[in-house]
Design a protein around this motif. Structure first.
Motif, PDB file in Angstrom:
ATOM      1  N   ILE A  75      71.905  54.849  53.637  1.00 40.57           N
ATOM      2  CA  ILE A  75      70.532  54.848  54.150  1.00 40.57           C
ATOM      3  C   ILE A  75      70.222  53.454  54.650  1.00 40.57           C
ATOM      4  O   ILE A  75      70.279  52.487  53.889  1.00 40.57           O
ATOM      5  CB  ILE A  75      69.519  55.256  53.054  1.00 40.57           C
ATOM      6  N   PHE A  76      69.909  53.360  55.941  1.00 41.71           N
ATOM      7  CA  PHE A  76      69.669  52.055  56.566  1.00 41.71           C
ATOM      8  C   PHE A  76      68.174  51.850  56.736  1.00 41.71           C
ATOM      9  O   PHE A  76      67.576  52.279  57.706  1.00 41.71           O
ATOM     10  CB  PHE A  76      70.391  51.973  57.908  1.00 41.71           C
ATOM     11  N   GLY A  92      83.715  53.982  61.141  1.00 42.89           N
ATOM     12  CA  GLY A  92      84.318  55.306  60.936  1.00 42.89           C
ATOM     13  C   GLY A  92      83.710  56.076  59.780  1.00 42.89           C
ATOM     14  O   GLY A  92      84.363  56.923  59.161  1.00 42.89           O
ATOM     15  N   PHE A  93      82.437  55.834  59.502  1.00 43.63           N
ATOM     16  CA  PHE A  93      81.779  56.486  58.360  1.00 43.63           C
ATOM     17  C   PHE A  93      81.527  57.962  58.645  1.00 43.63           C
ATOM     18  O   PHE A  93      80.955  58.314  59.679  1.00 43.63           O
ATOM     19  CB  PHE A  93      80.454  55.770  58.058  1.00 43.63           C
ATOM     20  N   ALA A  94      81.930  58.836  57.707  1.00 45.19           N
ATOM     21  CA  ALA A  94      81.772  60.287  57.926  1.00 45.19           C
ATOM     22  C   ALA A  94      80.783  60.916  56.956  1.00 45.19           C
ATOM     23  O   ALA A  94      80.571  62.118  56.981  1.00 45.19           O
ATOM     24  CB  ALA A  94      83.140  60.966  57.800  1.00 45.19           C
ATOM     25  N   GLY A  95      80.168  60.109  56.084  1.00 42.37           N
ATOM     26  CA  GLY A  95      79.233  60.647  55.094  1.00 42.37           C
ATOM     27  C   GLY A  95      77.850  60.894  55.675  1.00 42.37           C
ATOM     28  O   GLY A  95      77.642  60.830  56.894  1.00 42.37           O
ATOM     29  N   VAL A  96      76.905  61.173  54.790  1.00 45.64           N
ATOM     30  CA  VAL A  96      75.517  61.415  55.211  1.00 45.64           C
ATOM     31  C   VAL A  96      74.904  60.087  55.669  1.00 45.64           C
ATOM     32  O   VAL A  96      74.914  59.104  54.941  1.00 45.64           O
ATOM     33  CB  VAL A  96      74.686  61.996  54.043  1.00 45.64           C
ATOM     34  N   LEU A  97      74.364  60.109  56.886  1.00 44.59           N
ATOM     35  CA  LEU A  97      73.860  58.864  57.468  1.00 44.59           C
ATOM     36  C   LEU A  97      72.365  58.998  57.790  1.00 44.59           C
ATOM     37  O   LEU A  97      71.956  59.899  58.524  1.00 44.59           O
ATOM     38  CB  LEU A  97      74.645  58.548  58.751  1.00 44.59           C
ATOM     39  N   CYS A 138      72.921  59.984  63.505  1.00 40.55           N
ATOM     40  CA  CYS A 138      72.433  60.129  62.126  1.00 40.55           C
ATOM     41  C   CYS A 138      72.306  61.609  61.761  1.00 40.55           C
ATOM     42  O   CYS A 138      72.186  62.469  62.626  1.00 40.55           O
ATOM     43  CB  CYS A 138      71.042  59.511  61.980  1.00 40.55           C
ATOM     44  N   ASP A 139      72.299  61.883  60.459  1.00 35.33           N
ATOM     45  CA  ASP A 139      71.968  63.224  59.977  1.00 35.33           C
ATOM     46  C   ASP A 139      70.461  63.377  59.830  1.00 35.33           C
ATOM     47  O   ASP A 139      69.930  64.471  59.943  1.00 35.33           O
ATOM     48  CB  ASP A 139      72.640  63.463  58.619  1.00 35.33           C
TER      49      ASP A 139
END
Ligand code: CTP
Length: 215
Positions: free
Chosen positions: A85-86, A129-134, A157-158
Motif C-alpha cells: 500500500i503506497f 516485478g511485483f505481482a501481489g495486491v497493489l 493498481c488493484d
C-alpha cells in the motif's frame, strides 16, 4: 500477509538547510500499519519524516528522507510481500543539483532546476516485478474520478484510494478522512467519512479479500 506500506512525505534537499516537501502528516499510513498489525499481519512500514512514533508490533520500520531512499527501501523489500500500500506523499520532483553550501540571498529571484524523482508505485509492477495486491493513493484537487481512474490504470493498481484535498475539513493534518475507492474491475465505492483508523481498518479488510481472490 506480509504487507509493505509507505507513509509520510519525502524531503528533497536544496542545500544543507532547505528542502522541498509535500504536505503529509503520515497519519493515514501509520493508521494502516496499526490496523494491519492488529489483524496479525507482518508489516514493513517505510516512512518519510513525520512527528509520529511508529506503531508497536511492526516486523520492520524503515525511516527515510528522500524519494530515492524510499525507492531503494521499497526495492529491497517488496519482493517478499503479498500486498503493498503506497500511502506516501512522495515529491514528484527534486532539485537537479544539491548546493553543498547554503545558498545566499543575492538576486530578487532564484530559479531552481528540478528533475523527476523515481515513481515508486509506478515502478512496482514494471521495475520491481511485483505481482501481489497493489494499492495506490491519489490526492486530487480537480477531476477526482477521471484522474483516479487514469492513475489506477497507469500504475497498474488493484485498488486506488482517492481523496479530494481541496476540502478543508478532511485529509492532511486531520484525524478524519473521506475517500472514494476505485477497483481495477471498474467498481467504485464511497465508504462513510470517518476516523482515519476506521478507514484504515476497512482498507485492510479489502486488501485481505483481494489477496484471497488473487490466491
Ligand atoms: N507515488 C510514488 N512515487 C512517486 C510519486 C507518487 O510511489 N514518486 C505514489 C504515491 O504514494 C501514491 C500515488 O503514487 O500512492 C500518487 O500518485 P501521484 O503522485 O498523484 O501520481 P502522478 O503520476 O505523479 O500524477 P499527478 O500528475 O497527479 O502528480
Amino acid at each position: 500477509m506480509r504487507l509493505l506500506l509507505t507513509a509520510g512525505p519525502t524531503r528533497e534537499a536544496i542545500d544543507p538547510v532547505r528542502y522541498i516537501t509535500n504536505r503529509s502528516s503520515g497519519k493515514m499510513g501509520h493508521a494502516l500499519a496499526e490496523a494491519a498489525v492488529s489483524k496479525g499481519h507482518e508489516v514493513i512500514l517505510i516512512s518519510g519524516p513525520v512527528a509520529l512514533a511508529p506503531p508497536a508490533g511492526l516486523a520492520e520500520f524503515v525511516a527515510v528522507e528522500s524519494a530515492r531512499e524510499m525507492f531503494e527501501a521499497v526495492r529491497d523489500r517488496i519482493g517478499k510481500c503479498d500486498a503493498a500500500i503506497f500511502c506516501a506523499a512522495v515529491a514528484d520532483y527534486r532539485p537537479r543539483r544539491i548546493a553543498e553550501r547554503k545558498i545566499k540571498k543575492t538576486g530578487d529571484t532564484l530559479t531552481l532546476e528540478l528533475e523527476k524523482t523515481e515513481d515508486i508505485l509506478g515502478g512496482a509492477r514494471t521495475v520491481f516485478g511485483f505481482a501481489g495486491v497493489l494499492v495506490g493513493f491519489a490526492a486530487e484537487t480537480d477531476n477526482l474520478d477521471a484522474n483516479a481512474r487514469a492513475k489506477l490504470e497507469r500504475k497498474d493498481c488493484d485498488l486506488l484510494v482517492a481523496n479530494d484535498v481541496s476540502r478543508r475539513d478532511i485529509g492532511f493534518d486531520s484525524g478524519e478522512n473521506e475517500v472514494r475507492l476505485f477497483y481495477r474491475d471498474g467498481r467504485v465505492e464511497d465508504p462513510p467519512m470517518g476516523a482515519k483508523s476506521a478507514i484504515a481498518e476497512r482498507l485492510i479488510r479489502i486488501v485481505e479479500t483481494l489477496a484471497t481472490q488473487q490466491g
